[in-house]
Design a protein around this motif. Sequence first.
Motif, PDB file in Angstrom:
ATOM      1  N   GLY A 275       0.755  -1.438  -0.056  1.00 16.23           N
ATOM      2  CA  GLY A 275       0.115  -0.153   0.092  1.00 16.23           C
ATOM      3  C   GLY A 275       0.774   1.174   0.124  1.00 16.23           C
ATOM      4  O   GLY A 275       0.256   2.227   0.241  1.00 16.23           O
ATOM      5  N   ARG A 276       2.146   1.163  -0.091  1.00 18.16           N
ATOM      6  CA  ARG A 276       2.938   2.478  -0.215  1.00 18.16           C
ATOM      7  C   ARG A 276       3.362   2.732  -1.977  1.00 18.16           C
ATOM      8  O   ARG A 276       3.483   1.700  -2.593  1.00 18.16           O
ATOM      9  N   ARG A 277       3.492   3.992  -2.203  1.00 15.35           N
ATOM     10  CA  ARG A 277       3.789   4.585  -3.390  1.00 15.35           C
ATOM     11  C   ARG A 277       4.478   5.917  -3.036  1.00 15.35           C
ATOM     12  O   ARG A 277       4.345   6.213  -2.398  1.00 15.35           O
ATOM     13  N   PRO A 278       5.064   6.107  -4.395  1.00 12.94           N
ATOM     14  CA  PRO A 278       5.807   7.450  -4.310  1.00 12.94           C
ATOM     15  C   PRO A 278       4.989   8.415  -4.453  1.00 12.94           C
ATOM     16  O   PRO A 278       4.033   8.196  -5.233  1.00 12.94           O
ATOM     17  N   THR A 279       5.326   9.721  -4.133  1.00 13.65           N
ATOM     18  CA  THR A 279       4.281  10.832  -4.258  1.00 13.65           C
ATOM     19  C   THR A 279       4.305  11.322  -5.523  1.00 13.65           C
ATOM     20  O   THR A 279       5.643  11.008  -6.374  1.00 13.65           O
ATOM     21  N   PRO A 280       3.568  12.324  -6.134  1.00 17.45           N
ATOM     22  CA  PRO A 280       3.607  12.964  -7.395  1.00 17.45           C
ATOM     23  C   PRO A 280       4.847  13.739  -7.441  1.00 17.45           C
ATOM     24  O   PRO A 280       5.672  13.931  -8.465  1.00 17.45           O
ATOM     25  N   ALA A 281       5.554  14.398  -6.203  1.00 17.86           N
ATOM     26  CA  ALA A 281       6.646  15.298  -6.100  1.00 17.86           C
ATOM     27  C   ALA A 281       7.718  14.286  -6.257  1.00 17.86           C
ATOM     28  O   ALA A 281       8.739  14.570  -7.100  1.00 17.86           O
ATOM     29  N   ASP A 282       7.692  12.895  -5.744  1.00 17.33           N
ATOM     30  CA  ASP A 282       8.785  11.952  -6.045  1.00 17.33           C
ATOM     31  C   ASP A 282       9.149  11.668  -7.478  1.00 17.33           C
ATOM     32  O   ASP A 282      10.331  11.441  -8.024  1.00 17.33           O
ATOM     33  N   LEU A 283       7.917  11.650  -8.317  1.00 19.30           N
ATOM     34  CA  LEU A 283       8.004  11.316  -9.803  1.00 19.30           C
ATOM     35  C   LEU A 283       7.977  12.472 -10.714  1.00 19.30           C
ATOM     36  O   LEU A 283       8.048  12.196 -11.804  1.00 19.30           O
ATOM     37  N   ALA A 284       8.249  13.670 -10.191  1.00 19.05           N
ATOM     38  CA  ALA A 284       8.206  14.811 -11.208  1.00 19.05           C
ATOM     39  C   ALA A 284       9.350  14.974 -12.052  1.00 19.05           C
ATOM     40  O   ALA A 284       9.221  15.359 -13.127  1.00 19.05           O
ATOM     41  N   TRP A 285      10.355  14.064 -11.672  1.00 18.59           N
ATOM     42  CA  TRP A 285      11.290  14.096 -12.570  1.00 18.59           C
ATOM     43  C   TRP A 285      11.244  13.159 -13.784  1.00 18.59           C
ATOM     44  O   TRP A 285      12.228  13.408 -14.836  1.00 18.59           O
ATOM     45  N   VAL A 286      10.297  12.205 -13.705  1.00 19.37           N
ATOM     46  CA  VAL A 286      10.289  11.153 -14.688  1.00 19.37           C
ATOM     47  C   VAL A 286       9.382  11.909 -15.815  1.00 19.37           C
ATOM     48  O   VAL A 286       8.508  12.469 -15.859  1.00 19.37           O
ATOM     49  N   ASP A 287       9.909  11.459 -17.104  1.00 18.34           N
ATOM     50  CA  ASP A 287       9.269  11.771 -18.551  1.00 18.34           C
ATOM     51  C   ASP A 287       7.813  11.402 -18.404  1.00 18.34           C
ATOM     52  O   ASP A 287       7.602  10.117 -17.987  1.00 18.34           O
ATOM     53  N   PRO A 288       6.943  12.378 -18.527  1.00 15.30           N
ATOM     54  CA  PRO A 288       5.726  11.775 -18.233  1.00 15.30           C
ATOM     55  C   PRO A 288       5.209  10.820 -19.311  1.00 15.30           C
ATOM     56  O   PRO A 288       3.908  10.446 -19.310  1.00 15.30           O
ATOM     57  N   TYR A 290       6.414   7.891 -19.764  1.00 10.82           N
ATOM     58  CA  TYR A 290       6.703   6.867 -19.708  1.00 10.82           C
ATOM     59  C   TYR A 290       5.735   6.322 -18.778  1.00 10.82           C
ATOM     60  O   TYR A 290       5.148   6.679 -17.658  1.00 10.82           O
ATOM     61  N   ALA A 291       5.354   4.992 -19.165  1.00 10.04           N
ATOM     62  CA  ALA A 291       4.750   4.164 -18.227  1.00 10.04           C
ATOM     63  C   ALA A 291       5.313   3.656 -16.896  1.00 10.04           C
ATOM     64  O   ALA A 291       6.384   3.596 -16.961  1.00 10.04           O
ATOM     65  N   ASP A 292       4.284   3.659 -15.788  1.00 11.86           N
ATOM     66  CA  ASP A 292       5.045   3.147 -14.659  1.00 11.86           C
ATOM     67  C   ASP A 292       6.293   4.042 -14.063  1.00 11.86           C
ATOM     68  O   ASP A 292       7.251   3.456 -13.835  1.00 11.86           O
ATOM     69  N   PRO A 293       6.044   5.259 -13.970  1.00 13.72           N
ATOM     70  CA  PRO A 293       7.343   5.967 -13.604  1.00 13.72           C
ATOM     71  C   PRO A 293       7.720   5.703 -12.195  1.00 13.72           C
ATOM     72  O   PRO A 293       8.975   5.847 -11.986  1.00 13.72           O
ATOM     73  N   GLN A 294       7.005   4.934 -11.396  1.00 12.37           N
ATOM     74  CA  GLN A 294       7.391   4.706 -10.111  1.00 12.37           C
ATOM     75  C   GLN A 294       8.567   3.487 -10.322  1.00 12.37           C
ATOM     76  O   GLN A 294       9.508   3.405  -9.455  1.00 12.37           O
ATOM     77  N   VAL A 295       8.688   2.660 -11.299  1.00 17.26           N
ATOM     78  CA  VAL A 295       9.822   1.890 -11.711  1.00 17.26           C
ATOM     79  C   VAL A 295      11.175   2.536 -11.793  1.00 17.26           C
ATOM     80  O   VAL A 295      11.976   2.153 -11.554  1.00 17.26           O
ATOM     81  N   CYS A 296      10.837   3.785 -12.820  1.00 18.65           N
ATOM     82  CA  CYS A 296      11.983   4.444 -12.950  1.00 18.65           C
ATOM     83  C   CYS A 296      12.563   5.087 -11.645  1.00 18.65           C
ATOM     84  O   CYS A 296      13.738   4.965 -11.189  1.00 18.65           O
ATOM     85  N   HIS A 297      11.676   5.540 -10.894  1.00 24.07           N
ATOM     86  CA  HIS A 297      12.113   6.129  -9.409  1.00 24.07           C
ATOM     87  C   HIS A 297      12.833   4.943  -8.523  1.00 24.07           C
ATOM     88  O   HIS A 297      13.750   5.399  -8.088  1.00 24.07           O
ATOM     89  N   ALA A 298      12.215   4.034  -8.536  1.00 23.14           N
ATOM     90  CA  ALA A 298      12.906   2.914  -7.802  1.00 23.14           C
ATOM     91  C   ALA A 298      14.227   2.517  -8.361  1.00 23.14           C
ATOM     92  O   ALA A 298      15.269   2.237  -7.654  1.00 23.14           O
ATOM     93  N   ALA A 299      14.615   2.666  -9.667  1.00 21.31           N
ATOM     94  CA  ALA A 299      15.968   2.285 -10.285  1.00 21.31           C
ATOM     95  C   ALA A 299      16.906   3.573  -9.864  1.00 21.31           C
ATOM     96  O   ALA A 299      18.147   3.061  -9.288  1.00 21.31           O
TER      97      ALA A 299
END
Length: 451
Positions: A275-288, A290-299
């Motif tokens: 039930g945990r996820r990165p916030t929109p602010a966490d993902l703001a750096w990812v190219d919009p 891209y699908a599943d930006p949270q995977v890019c964030h985890a990498a």
Amino acid sequence: MSRRSVLAAAAAMAALAASAGPAPAVPGAGQGHGRPRADRHVDNRFWTTAADWRTGTAEGTAVTAGARPGLRVARAAGRTDYADPHTGKTATWEYARWTSPVHRSTVPATELIASWNADTPKGTWLQTELRGTYDDGKKTPWYVMGRWASGDDKDKDIRRTSVDDQTDGRSTVWTDTLSLDGAAAGPRVVSYQLRLTLYRRPGTTVTPTVWRAGAMASAVPDRFTVPASEPGLAKELKVPRYSQEIHAGQYPEYDNGGEAWCSPTSSQMIIEYWGRRPTPADLAWVDPSYADPQVCHAARQTFDYQYDGCGNWPFNAAYAATYKDLQGVVTRLASLTELETLIAAGIPAITSQSFLKEELTGAGYGTAGHLMTVVGFTADGDVIANDPASPSNPAVRRVYQRREWENIWLRTKRKNAAGKVVSGTGGVCYLYFPTKLSAAQRRALAAVGVR
């Protein structure tokens, strides 16, 4: 697949071959609940409670209060300059330090892997060290097992990193694993201490906080095959499915892009299961686009700048623990029966394995090191795995034959495509779980030696 070559060096292979005695008996279904089996070849010791933290030697650290006790900087014990090899910058840091009491392992170990859970705000970081004692009474140096910062602000944070070229001629650190160099008659580590050094910018009050730290010591028997276990559970957990392959070519600065992201992709699946996820602010750096930006964030958040990859085992566990009230450890399991115990309690596991294409029916590839997420078992006992090395998210769910999967995961030796003997992982896995657990979940973790 992952760029990680699992303990492929000859010294590490010799260490795996060093353990004495026969392969452990595999418990039957339902056995071992409530406490680890005496015939396990793994010892886990984690410091997590206020009482645990007070047993160590504190140099400027204090114990945090509340439901999740930990260590923080109360006062600076000293200052030091750190020349970051990955930025070329040298900065001055103040630090506090905590050293654990000596822990005597229940197994004379040929390998040790540390893991930790910590909050490191901008401008802070953590160094974890381990010093072992051999069976002849001599000690290893203080080995650096990781320099960790959850962020990577170019102006305020260090680059998280493992440290190469650490050896005393008897043991060596290979990225995240302290491995004994000797052959069958070589030394063992019979006890160890951890040392945590918490760093912050001088003159600030911000502090890292460490909630969990410890190590897994093991002496897994030398084996090409493992005893077969009997199926004991039919259950499947609803874990999100993410493919690493749809990220191929994305952000190649992090381990050459998504085709090598099996570890962070698997980590993200289980983080979101809880039930945990990165916030929109966490993902703001990812190219919009891209699908599943949270995977890019985890990498990005697991990337080890020395190893030059996202497959550092403790870094993945530490990343999982950056989410609220989530914990992560690296350990080894002894059998599929132990995995069934966890699945029965609702706890999925990330497992590390290596195999030839023909050794795992239906995989369609071979690998020198790959992470999957085990989410359940069929009525026939076959393994249901979310395999990130799949062409799409819907294709991630795979069913692998129990006997094949059991062997490629638990063995310590195998032959590669050239016929050369190389190492296997011996049951390595990551376990992520929340701080608030049911009684059944606590019993299941205790049954595999994790508290």
